[in-house]
Write a protein that holds these residues in place. Structure first.
Motif, PDB file in Angstrom:
ATOM      1  N   ASP A  32       0.986  -1.214   0.069  1.00 19.40           N
ATOM      2  CA  ASP A  32       0.044  -0.041  -0.158  1.00 19.40           C
ATOM      3  C   ASP A  32       0.908   1.243  -0.137  1.00 19.40           C
ATOM      4  N   GLY A  33       0.465   2.210  -0.998  1.00 22.73           N
ATOM      5  CA  GLY A  33       1.358   3.299  -0.944  1.00 22.73           C
ATOM      6  C   GLY A  33       0.355   4.594  -1.088  1.00 22.73           C
ATOM      7  N   VAL A  34       0.658   5.775  -0.072  1.00 20.98           N
ATOM      8  CA  VAL A  34       0.060   6.790  -0.193  1.00 20.98           C
ATOM      9  C   VAL A  34       0.802   8.239  -0.099  1.00 20.98           C
ATOM     10  N   GLY A  48      -6.202  15.052  -2.869  1.00 20.01           N
ATOM     11  CA  GLY A  48      -6.157  13.354  -2.849  1.00 20.01           C
ATOM     12  C   GLY A  48      -4.998  13.004  -1.906  1.00 20.01           C
ATOM     13  N   GLU A  49      -4.718  13.934  -0.913  1.00 20.09           N
ATOM     14  CA  GLU A  49      -3.663  13.462   0.058  1.00 20.09           C
ATOM     15  C   GLU A  49      -4.061  12.495   0.965  1.00 20.09           C
ATOM     16  N   THR A  50      -3.197  11.450   1.398  1.00 21.12           N
ATOM     17  CA  THR A  50      -3.314  10.250   1.828  1.00 21.12           C
ATOM     18  C   THR A  50      -4.103   9.350   1.321  1.00 21.12           C
ATOM     19  N   THR A  51      -4.063   9.462  -0.088  1.00 25.30           N
ATOM     20  CA  THR A  51      -4.483   8.437  -0.847  1.00 25.30           C
ATOM     21  C   THR A  51      -3.364   8.312  -1.933  1.00 25.30           C
ATOM     22  N   ASP A  70       0.689   9.508  -9.381  1.00 24.46           N
ATOM     23  CA  ASP A  70       0.017   8.093  -9.047  1.00 24.46           C
ATOM     24  C   ASP A  70       0.963   7.059  -8.470  1.00 24.46           C
ATOM     25  N   PHE A  71       0.544   6.490  -7.577  1.00 28.52           N
ATOM     26  CA  PHE A  71       1.228   5.124  -7.088  1.00 28.52           C
ATOM     27  C   PHE A  71       0.273   3.986  -7.348  1.00 28.52           C
ATOM     28  N   ILE A  72       0.704   3.057  -8.306  1.00 26.50           N
ATOM     29  CA  ILE A  72      -0.051   1.844  -8.437  1.00 26.50           C
ATOM     30  C   ILE A  72       0.684   0.702  -7.925  1.00 26.50           C
ATOM     31  N   ALA A  73       0.230   0.001  -6.967  1.00 27.38           N
ATOM     32  CA  ALA A  73       0.669  -1.045  -6.295  1.00 27.38           C
ATOM     33  C   ALA A  73       0.959  -2.345  -7.093  1.00 27.38           C
ATOM     34  N   GLU A  74       1.730  -3.096  -7.155  1.00 26.55           N
ATOM     35  CA  GLU A  74       1.834  -4.413  -7.753  1.00 26.55           C
ATOM     36  C   GLU A  74       1.024  -5.383  -7.144  1.00 26.55           C
ATOM     37  N   ALA A  75       0.297  -6.279  -7.730  1.00 22.22           N
ATOM     38  CA  ALA A  75      -0.442  -7.308  -7.561  1.00 22.22           C
ATOM     39  C   ALA A  75       0.227  -8.187  -6.462  1.00 22.22           C
ATOM     40  N   THR A  76      -0.737  -8.692  -5.372  1.00 23.89           N
ATOM     41  CA  THR A  76      -0.092  -9.573  -4.543  1.00 23.89           C
ATOM     42  C   THR A  76      -1.026 -10.905  -4.528  1.00 23.89           C
TER      43      THR A  76
END
Length: 206
Positions: A32-34, A48-51, A70-76
């Motif tokens: 998770d990245g915000v 959008g802060e904290t998202t 944007d931060f798009i997390a890798e699928a887990t």
């Protein structure tokens, strides 16, 4: 006994330096990245802060799109062994013509959760990022060696909480963030900054 998991912003180099007799399997179950602590040129905060996505800048009919990160997390889940390399996600810079206020700095807070042979862990890292919103039509451009329309610059500052440890069977495994990487084909090419051309998007891998 210590082992190291080494990460780079850009591509993440996960490297457990193996000296134990038995290999440990690492499972990353959540990433998770915000964006937090955004500072705009008028001292307000970005939307959008904290998202995982922030936007800034005034627009009009001619320039209708805000700039942003944007931060798009890798699928887990991700299953890893010692010395494996893996990607945490994508950092996307959207650079469009905007009016003030512009971004000056922000933090990317990344949390990695999982388990090591059944022992749960959570690692938290904070990446300090400075943003240089250049005047688009300055001549010469504010960044040396660049040409019109002038690009903007993203710079990576200090990495906070870069060394964290999980103990498995009496063996400590240390997560150490070692730098930023922009080229996924060359994971050892660490960088402190990159530029994005006006009107374009620029991706890096975390």
């Amino acid at each position: 006994m210590n082992h190291s998991l080494k990460l780079g912003l850009g591509v993440v180099a996960a490297s457990f330096l193996a000296t134990a007799a038995q290999a440990v399997t690492f499972s990353v179950t959540d990433i998770d990245g915000v964006w937090d602590n955004t500072v705009l040129s008028d001292t307000t905060t970005a939307s959008g802060e904290t998202t995982s996505s922030i936007r800034w800048g005034g627009t009009n009919a001619q320039f209708p799109t805000q700039s942003g990160y944007d931060f798009i997390a890798e699928a887990t889940p991700l299953t890893l062994q010692e010395n494996d390399l893996f990607i945490l996600g994508t950092f996307n810079h959207l650079n469009f013509p905007v009016f003030r206020p512009s971004l000056e700095s922000t933090d990317l807070e990344v949390e990695i959760a999982g388990d090591a042979d059944g022992v749960g862990f959570t690692f938290n890292s904070v990446f300090n990022i400075d943003h240089f919103e250049t005047p688009n039509r300055a001549n010469p451009c504010a960044l040396p060696g660049t040409v019109l329309p002038c690009p903007d610059q993203v710079s990576f500052g200090n990495i906070e909480d870069s060394s964290q440890t999980v103990s498995v069977g009496g063996v400590d495994y240390t997560l150490q963030v070692v730098g930023f990487v922009l080229d996924p084909m060359n994971i050892t090419s660490f960088a402190q900054e990159f530029v994005t051309l006006e009107g374009q998007e620029n991706e890096a891998y975390i």
